[in-house]
Design an enzyme around this catalytic site. Structure first.
Site, mmCIF file in Angstrom:
data_model
loop_
_atom_site.group_PDB
_atom_site.id
_atom_site.type_symbol
_atom_site.label_atom_id
_atom_site.label_comp_id
_atom_site.label_asym_id
_atom_site.label_seq_id
_atom_site.Cartn_x
_atom_site.Cartn_y
_atom_site.Cartn_z
ATOM 1 N N HIS A 138 0.832 -1.206 0.000
ATOM 2 C CA HIS A 138 0.000 0.000 0.000
ATOM 3 C C HIS A 138 0.872 1.264 0.000
ATOM 4 O O HIS A 138 0.646 2.190 -0.787
ATOM 5 C CB HIS A 138 -0.926 0.006 1.215
ATOM 6 C CG HIS A 138 -1.690 1.291 1.388
ATOM 7 N ND1 HIS A 138 -2.699 1.673 0.534
ATOM 8 C CD2 HIS A 138 -1.561 2.295 2.297
ATOM 9 C CE1 HIS A 138 -3.177 2.850 0.919
ATOM 10 N NE2 HIS A 138 -2.509 3.256 1.986
ATOM 11 N N GLU A 206 -8.756 -2.133 6.519
ATOM 12 C CA GLU A 206 -7.780 -2.249 7.599
ATOM 13 C C GLU A 206 -8.314 -3.192 8.667
ATOM 14 O O GLU A 206 -9.493 -3.522 8.701
ATOM 15 C CB GLU A 206 -7.518 -0.865 8.242
ATOM 16 C CG GLU A 206 -7.118 0.195 7.230
ATOM 17 C CD GLU A 206 -6.547 1.476 7.836
ATOM 18 O OE1 GLU A 206 -6.108 1.437 8.999
ATOM 19 O OE2 GLU A 206 -6.558 2.498 7.138
ATOM 20 N N GLN A 245 -7.239 14.809 1.157
ATOM 21 C CA GLN A 245 -5.961 14.273 1.658
ATOM 22 C C GLN A 245 -4.776 14.829 0.874
ATOM 23 O O GLN A 245 -3.780 15.273 1.438
ATOM 24 C CB GLN A 245 -5.991 12.738 1.551
ATOM 25 C CG GLN A 245 -4.724 12.044 2.044
ATOM 26 C CD GLN A 245 -4.791 10.518 1.849
ATOM 27 O OE1 GLN A 245 -5.822 9.972 1.476
ATOM 28 N NE2 GLN A 245 -3.682 9.845 2.088
ATOM 29 N N THR A 354 -3.998 0.592 5.472
ATOM 30 C CA THR A 354 -4.615 -0.161 4.377
ATOM 31 C C THR A 354 -3.845 -1.437 4.088
ATOM 32 O O THR A 354 -2.622 -1.408 3.951
ATOM 33 C CB THR A 354 -4.659 0.716 3.118
ATOM 34 O OG1 THR A 354 -5.311 1.924 3.457
ATOM 35 C CG2 THR A 354 -5.400 0.031 1.990
#
Ligand code: MN
Length: 420
Positions: A138, A206, A245, A354
């Protein structure tokens, strides 16, 4: 191969909740206060009723009032020795070899409910929440897309489990409806930000662990003792607004892109139930510093999948991953979290980051599955996605399997509503 003990409560085939699981959660039945509970098959058991009828009297628990609280913190604070004794005691009570409770029709009728007749609530008062970033695949994928394909992993990544302090107030239980967040976005090619609903709304697959023991400020948890501090685990959907983000995260990391809703599976599966599913983690190269050296098998083999269900349509599995891919294990995460003297408390939550695997269909976010929106994710009804649409429901599931034994987590279900 040993034959697994059965319960006198019916357990459907492929249930996540056989007699060997005995997870802990909080349920609310109509006209009653929330109470601690466990689940076998599709039946939930109100532990306060078992306490009423004296079924915990044989255990060495001074204060039975913790079976009547609306969160599990006091129960978890009893410590692993006691909570596991409760778990083993419940296994015995519900084993088909034991008719005590089975024949007590009054207690049974008050304690047992079909799962669809109760609300399953957030089981904890979560004081603090940390989100790690511990899947190498990830971190590499995101580094390639957000920064530089040539140096996707930053220099610190293989030396420490990178993490940030998140916000616990927005962690909610499965079944949540979350409005699309609004915020500052910097459209491609623009020279100043705009304000509006996120256009790149995503999930993050997650898992999270819950701490069951506190430490004093100034002390650290040694890596070899870290598992003593971990009570159990849940599935964790860390909803993320990628456009918010991307604009906000330098230099201090995620802020508003990730604190508008994180959705957990509501049954905490204990580490004792997960014990048969230990496995070796990835080889760590270069060697980690001594305070992070953890011996033995510290990863867990948990099959994970994510489905998207559009409004009025059927669900499509768009990701299959596994918790065993994590580069940094939970012991290392907790040792690192506390190495500077940071104290931890009972009921704190620590998410993995993640969980992406090596194959493209194992990537744990739509950012990766669609590779930044470049590739369409195909759904079974013919529709496609790059990111989440209003009305979509995200369903995460996880289970461990070894021979006939299946221990699962149930579901984390989140419906996306339009921006307010
Ligand atoms: Mn995350």
């Amino acid at each position: 191969m040993s034959v697994l003990k059965k319960s006198w409560i019916a357990v459907p085939e492929n249930s996540d909740f056989p007699l060997q699981n005995i997870p802990f959660g909080i349920i609310k039945v109509p006209d009653s206060d929330p109470h601690p509970a466990t689940r076998i098959g599709d039946t939930v058991i109100d532990l306060s009723v078992l306490a009423d009828f004296g079924y915990f009297d044989s255990l060495d628990i001074d204060n039975l009032s913790l079976f009547y609280t609306p969160v599990l913190n006091d129960f978890i604070a009893l410590g692993k020795q006691t909570t596991n004794a409760v778990r083993l005691h419940l296994m015995k009570l519900f084993s088909e070899e034991n008719q005590d409770l089975e024949n007590n029709l009054e207690a049974r009728s008050l304690a047992l409910y079909p799962i669809d007749k109760v609300e399953v609530l957030l089981p904890l008062n979560i004081g603090d929440y940390t989100d790690f970033y511990s899947s190498r695949e990830h971190a590499t994928n995101v580094g390639k897309m957000f920064r530089d394909p040539e140096s996707a992993l930053l220099p610190n990544w293989k030396y420490l489990p990178v993490g940030y302090h998140g916000r616990s107030s927005s962690i909610v239980a499965s079944g949540a409806e979350i409005h699309r967040p609004k915020g500052q976005l910097m459209p491609n090619g623009a020279d100043q930000p705009i304000f509006g609903p996120s256009r790149l709304l995503d999930f993050e697959l997650e898992m999270a662990f819950v701490t069951g023991k506190e430490t004093k400020l100034g002390t650290s948890v040694p890596v070899e003792q870290a598992e003593d501090y971990i009570f159990g685990m849940v599935i964790f959907n860390d909803l993320s607004a990628r456009d918010i983000q991307k604009w906000e995260y330098v230099p201090l990391g995620p802020f508003l892109a990730k604190n508008f809703g994180s959705v957990i599976s509501p049954w905490i599966v204990t580490m004792e139930a997960l014990e048969p599913f230990r496995t070796q983690g990835p080889i760590q190269e270069p060697d980690v510093l001594p305070y992070l050296i953890a011996s033995g098998k510290r990863n867990f083999d948990v099959h994970l999948e994510v489905s998207i269900q559009p409004e009025n349509s059927s669900e499509s599995v768009i990701c299959r991953s596994n918790f065993k891919y994590m580069y940094w294990n939970m012991s290392q995460q907790l040792a690192h979290q506390t190495v500077n003297g940071c104290n931890i408390r009972v009921g704190d939550m620590y998410a993995s980051g993640t969980i992406s695997g090596p194959e493209p269909n194992s990537f744990g976010s739509m950012l990766e599955l669609s590779w930044g929106g470049k590739n369409l994710i195909q759904l079974s009804d013919g529709d496609t996605r790059t990111f989440l649409k209003d009305g979509d429901t995200v369903i995460m599931r996880g289970y461990c399997q070894k021979d006939d034994l299946r221990i699962g987590f149930g579901e984390s279900v989140t419906k996306i509503l339009p921006a307010l």
